[in-house]
Design a protein around this motif. Structure first.
Motif, PDB file in Angstrom:
ATOM      1  N   GLU A 132       0.942  -1.117   0.024  1.00  0.00           N
ATOM      2  CA  GLU A 132       0.024  -0.160  -0.022  1.00  0.00           C
ATOM      3  C   GLU A 132       0.984   1.276   0.003  1.00  0.00           C
ATOM      4  O   GLU A 132       1.906   1.388   0.841  1.00  0.00           O
ATOM      5  CB  GLU A 132      -0.737  -0.097   1.265  1.00  0.00           C
ATOM      6  N   THR A 133       0.378   2.045  -0.921  1.00  0.00           N
ATOM      7  CA  THR A 133       1.006   3.761  -0.927  1.00  0.00           C
ATOM      8  C   THR A 133      -0.014   4.605  -1.081  1.00  0.00           C
ATOM      9  O   THR A 133      -1.201   4.162  -1.138  1.00  0.00           O
ATOM     10  CB  THR A 133       2.033   3.708  -2.064  1.00  0.00           C
ATOM     11  N   PHE A 134       0.279   5.767  -0.700  1.00  0.00           N
ATOM     12  CA  PHE A 134      -0.466   7.012  -1.001  1.00  0.00           C
ATOM     13  C   PHE A 134      -1.324   6.719  -2.421  1.00  0.00           C
ATOM     14  O   PHE A 134      -2.584   7.276  -2.703  1.00  0.00           O
ATOM     15  CB  PHE A 134       0.146   8.252  -0.785  1.00  0.00           C
ATOM     16  N   THR A 135      -0.552   6.285  -3.322  1.00  0.00           N
ATOM     17  CA  THR A 135      -1.216   6.171  -4.850  1.00  0.00           C
ATOM     18  C   THR A 135      -1.818   4.875  -5.225  1.00  0.00           C
ATOM     19  O   THR A 135      -2.153   4.659  -6.460  1.00  0.00           O
ATOM     20  CB  THR A 135      -0.264   6.833  -5.851  1.00  0.00           C
ATOM     21  N   PHE A 136      -1.794   3.888  -4.277  1.00  0.00           N
ATOM     22  CA  PHE A 136      -1.964   2.587  -4.777  1.00  0.00           C
ATOM     23  C   PHE A 136      -3.336   2.254  -5.239  1.00  0.00           C
ATOM     24  O   PHE A 136      -3.364   1.281  -6.225  1.00  0.00           O
ATOM     25  CB  PHE A 136      -1.760   1.746  -3.356  1.00  0.00           C
ATOM     26  N   ALA A 175       4.120  -0.701   6.259  1.00  0.00           N
ATOM     27  CA  ALA A 175       5.053  -0.484   4.983  1.00  0.00           C
ATOM     28  C   ALA A 175       5.758   0.992   5.022  1.00  0.00           C
ATOM     29  O   ALA A 175       6.739   1.026   4.206  1.00  0.00           O
ATOM     30  CB  ALA A 175       3.882  -0.209   3.684  1.00  0.00           C
ATOM     31  N   GLY A 176       5.812   1.497   6.228  1.00  0.00           N
ATOM     32  CA  GLY A 176       6.745   2.795   6.221  1.00  0.00           C
ATOM     33  C   GLY A 176       5.985   4.115   5.752  1.00  0.00           C
ATOM     34  O   GLY A 176       6.667   5.073   5.877  1.00  0.00           O
ATOM     35  N   ASN A 177       4.750   3.849   5.489  1.00  0.00           N
ATOM     36  CA  ASN A 177       4.170   5.352   5.241  1.00  0.00           C
ATOM     37  C   ASN A 177       3.958   6.068   6.471  1.00  0.00           C
ATOM     38  O   ASN A 177       3.457   5.676   7.413  1.00  0.00           O
ATOM     39  CB  ASN A 177       2.860   4.845   4.496  1.00  0.00           C
ATOM     40  N   ASP A 227       1.820   9.190   5.794  1.00  0.00           N
ATOM     41  CA  ASP A 227       0.683  10.068   5.298  1.00  0.00           C
ATOM     42  C   ASP A 227      -0.475   9.278   5.711  1.00  0.00           C
ATOM     43  O   ASP A 227      -1.693   9.824   4.645  1.00  0.00           O
ATOM     44  CB  ASP A 227       1.029  10.394   4.220  1.00  0.00           C
ATOM     45  N   LEU A 228      -0.884   8.423   6.572  1.00  0.00           N
ATOM     46  CA  LEU A 228      -2.226   7.792   6.881  1.00  0.00           C
ATOM     47  C   LEU A 228      -3.241   8.733   6.983  1.00  0.00           C
ATOM     48  O   LEU A 228      -4.488   8.477   6.261  1.00  0.00           O
ATOM     49  CB  LEU A 228      -2.066   6.736   7.973  1.00  0.00           C
ATOM     50  N   ILE A 229      -3.300   9.509   7.902  1.00  0.00           N
ATOM     51  CA  ILE A 229      -4.188  10.881   7.932  1.00  0.00           C
ATOM     52  C   ILE A 229      -4.572  11.374   6.714  1.00  0.00           C
ATOM     53  O   ILE A 229      -5.728  11.708   6.445  1.00  0.00           O
ATOM     54  CB  ILE A 229      -3.914  11.339   9.160  1.00  0.00           C
ATOM     55  N   THR A 230      -3.418  11.736   6.183  1.00  0.00           N
ATOM     56  CA  THR A 230      -3.686  12.732   4.825  1.00  0.00           C
ATOM     57  C   THR A 230      -4.454  11.900   3.712  1.00  0.00           C
ATOM     58  O   THR A 230      -5.425  12.344   2.942  1.00  0.00           O
ATOM     59  CB  THR A 230      -2.590  13.045   4.431  1.00  0.00           C
ATOM     60  N   LEU A 231      -4.021  10.639   3.642  1.00  0.00           N
ATOM     61  CA  LEU A 231      -4.820   9.550   2.826  1.00  0.00           C
ATOM     62  C   LEU A 231      -6.230   9.495   3.068  1.00  0.00           C
ATOM     63  O   LEU A 231      -7.118   9.568   2.317  1.00  0.00           O
ATOM     64  CB  LEU A 231      -4.282   8.029   2.881  1.00  0.00           C
ATOM     65  N   ILE A 232      -6.383   9.172   4.339  1.00  0.00           N
ATOM     66  CA  ILE A 232      -7.884   9.319   4.583  1.00  0.00           C
ATOM     67  C   ILE A 232      -8.758  10.443   4.375  1.00  0.00           C
ATOM     68  O   ILE A 232      -9.842  10.308   3.798  1.00  0.00           O
ATOM     69  CB  ILE A 232      -8.119   8.716   6.341  1.00  0.00           C
ATOM     70  N   THR A 247       5.820   0.128  12.916  1.00  0.00           N
ATOM     71  CA  THR A 247       6.782   0.512  11.894  1.00  0.00           C
ATOM     72  C   THR A 247       7.886  -0.285  11.377  1.00  0.00           C
ATOM     73  O   THR A 247       8.552  -0.970  12.069  1.00  0.00           O
ATOM     74  CB  THR A 247       7.187   2.049  12.083  1.00  0.00           C
ATOM     75  N   PRO A 248       8.468  -0.195  10.266  1.00  0.00           N
ATOM     76  CA  PRO A 248       9.743  -0.853   9.758  1.00  0.00           C
ATOM     77  C   PRO A 248      10.916  -0.824  10.844  1.00  0.00           C
ATOM     78  O   PRO A 248      11.598  -1.715  11.186  1.00  0.00           O
ATOM     79  CB  PRO A 248      10.260  -0.437   8.426  1.00  0.00           C
ATOM     80  N   GLU A 249      11.008   0.367  11.314  1.00  0.00           N
ATOM     81  CA  GLU A 249      12.089   0.786  12.293  1.00  0.00           C
ATOM     82  C   GLU A 249      11.788  -0.138  13.453  1.00  0.00           C
ATOM     83  O   GLU A 249      12.913  -0.315  14.474  1.00  0.00           O
ATOM     84  CB  GLU A 249      12.164   2.190  12.655  1.00  0.00           C
ATOM     85  N   HIS A 250      10.378  -0.569  13.942  1.00  0.00           N
ATOM     86  CA  HIS A 250      10.336  -1.241  15.078  1.00  0.00           C
ATOM     87  C   HIS A 250      10.059  -2.614  14.920  1.00  0.00           C
ATOM     88  O   HIS A 250       9.745  -3.198  15.986  1.00  0.00           O
ATOM     89  CB  HIS A 250       9.144  -0.367  15.836  1.00  0.00           C
ATOM     90  N   GLY A 251      10.068  -3.019  13.770  1.00  0.00           N
ATOM     91  CA  GLY A 251       9.910  -4.485  13.456  1.00  0.00           C
ATOM     92  C   GLY A 251       8.939  -5.078  12.815  1.00  0.00           C
ATOM     93  O   GLY A 251       8.621  -6.150  12.459  1.00  0.00           O
ATOM     94  N   LYS A 252       8.099  -3.922  12.572  1.00  0.00           N
ATOM     95  CA  LYS A 252       6.655  -4.487  11.794  1.00  0.00           C
ATOM     96  C   LYS A 252       5.694  -5.224  12.463  1.00  0.00           C
ATOM     97  O   LYS A 252       4.998  -6.193  11.514  1.00  0.00           O
ATOM     98  CB  LYS A 252       7.110  -5.181  10.317  1.00  0.00           C
TER      99      LYS A 252
END
Length: 342
Positions: free
Chosen positions: A226-230, A253-255, A257-262, A279-284
């Motif tokens: 999933e991405t903003f333009t998916f 997925a590391g996005n 901008d979830l709030i903006t997408l919604i 997030t990816p940084e925390h292990g997914k």
């Protein structure tokens, strides 16, 4: 089988408070209609769940699924295909999906399968392919009456079905199979069907056009792709194409901008899968609610504040503790939503 089905129906209705209602209430249909039924519309936000959440429960019948939903305190759901189709008389699937689901999930996460797991998954996939042909033949003949009966059973217990997810919309599905899935969804009272995004523009165009023909919307679900333009191409192809957004996977997925997408796509979001992932940084990781990085309270309050119409669908994917079960964990998710929206 008949006695078992009657017992389960009575158990499900009993959970709704209808079987054991006092004598005076049993003679008052208008009161019985709303007596002790679940209500998971919280502060204007429809909290539901996908019945995939109950996949680890032993009984996967439609009647047992209804009881799980009622015991969880939910009044609306996204219904998986198997419980509805087995109720409607579909031939039994030889594949043990409770064993196959974890292998597919592991494969989807690009985790290494053992040689034994690979062989097992390959065998199951072959069986599933053969079974798909048997299922297609049944679907061409079944009609809508069994699904209308199922809808009544659920509605009478206080549960509405807002989405339906049968395995009938794949790239290799015939137009007849797709038509079956959409008409069955309509018979169940659903506003949309859901499926994994096929990553195939020709197919999303086809599904959108068939959705227009059968007056049924199509929600495309995504995972970590999933991405903003998916969803943009599918949305442009048809007014019937929409999002079955997965907020947890979007975060994993590391996005950012979830709030903006919604806010941008709220009118095209048909339903939103809700889970707490890192997030990816925390292990997914897929974690109990409140311990991951998905901003679930913020999302729910965004829906409430802006009066968005789409439901927030609980999808239980974290590991169920040994001392618990899926119903108890979904209950915890419902309670989390109640506190977040208080």
């Amino acid at each position: 089988m008949k006695n078992r089905r009657e017992f389960l129906i009575k158990s499900a209705l009993g959970a709704a408070g209808l079987v054991a209602a006092p004598a005076w209430l049993q003679g008052a249909p208008a009161l019985i209609k709303s007596y002790n039924k679940p209500n998971s519309l919280i502060n204007g936000v429809q909290i539901g769940c996908i019945t995939y959440s109950f996949r680890t429960m032993a009984d996967q019948s439609a009647e047992a699924t209804l009881k799980y939903v009622l015991d969880s305190g939910l009044s609306a759901i996204e219904l998986m295909g198997d419980p509805a189709e087995s109720f409607a008389g579909k031939p039994a699937n030889p594949v043990n999906m409770r064993e196959m689901y974890p292998l597919l999930a592991k494969q989807r996460r690009n985790e290494e399968l053992t040689s034994e797991e690979k062989a097992k998954l390959a065998d199951m996939s072959d069986q599933a392919e053969s079974y798909a042909k048997v299922a297609a033949e049944w679907r061409n003949k079944v009609g809508t009456a069994p699904f209308e009966k199922l809808r009544k059973m659920y509605n009478d217990a206080g549960v509405t079905i807002y989405a339906f997810k049968p395995n009938a919309f794949g790239v290799n599905a015939t137009d007849e199979e797709i038509a079956y899935g959409m008409t069955a969804a309509k018979a169940l009272g659903a506003t949309h069907v859901t499926l994994e995004h096929p990553s195939n523009d020709a197919h999303t165009l086809r599904l959108g056009k068939l959705g227009e023909k059968y007056k049924m919307s199509v929600g495309y679900h995504g995972h970590e792709q999933e991405t903003f333009t998916f969803w943009d191409t599918a949305l442009e192809q048809s007014k019937r194409n929409g999002l079955n957004l997965d907020a947890g996977h979007y975060i994993a997925a590391g996005n950012t901008d979830l709030i903006t997408l919604i806010e941008k796509q709220h009118s095209r979001i048909l339903s939103m899968h809700t889970k707490d992932r890192q997030t990816p940084e925390h292990g997914k990781g897929n974690l109990p609610w409140g311990t991951g990085d998905t901003p679930i309270p913020e999302l729910l309050n965004l829906i409430a504040k802006n009066k968005y119409k789409f439901p927030a669908t609980i999808e239980l994917e974290y590991q169920v503790p040994e001392e618990s079960d899926a119903v108890k964990e979904v209950q915890k998710c419902v309670e989390f939503c109640e506190k977040a929206l208080a």
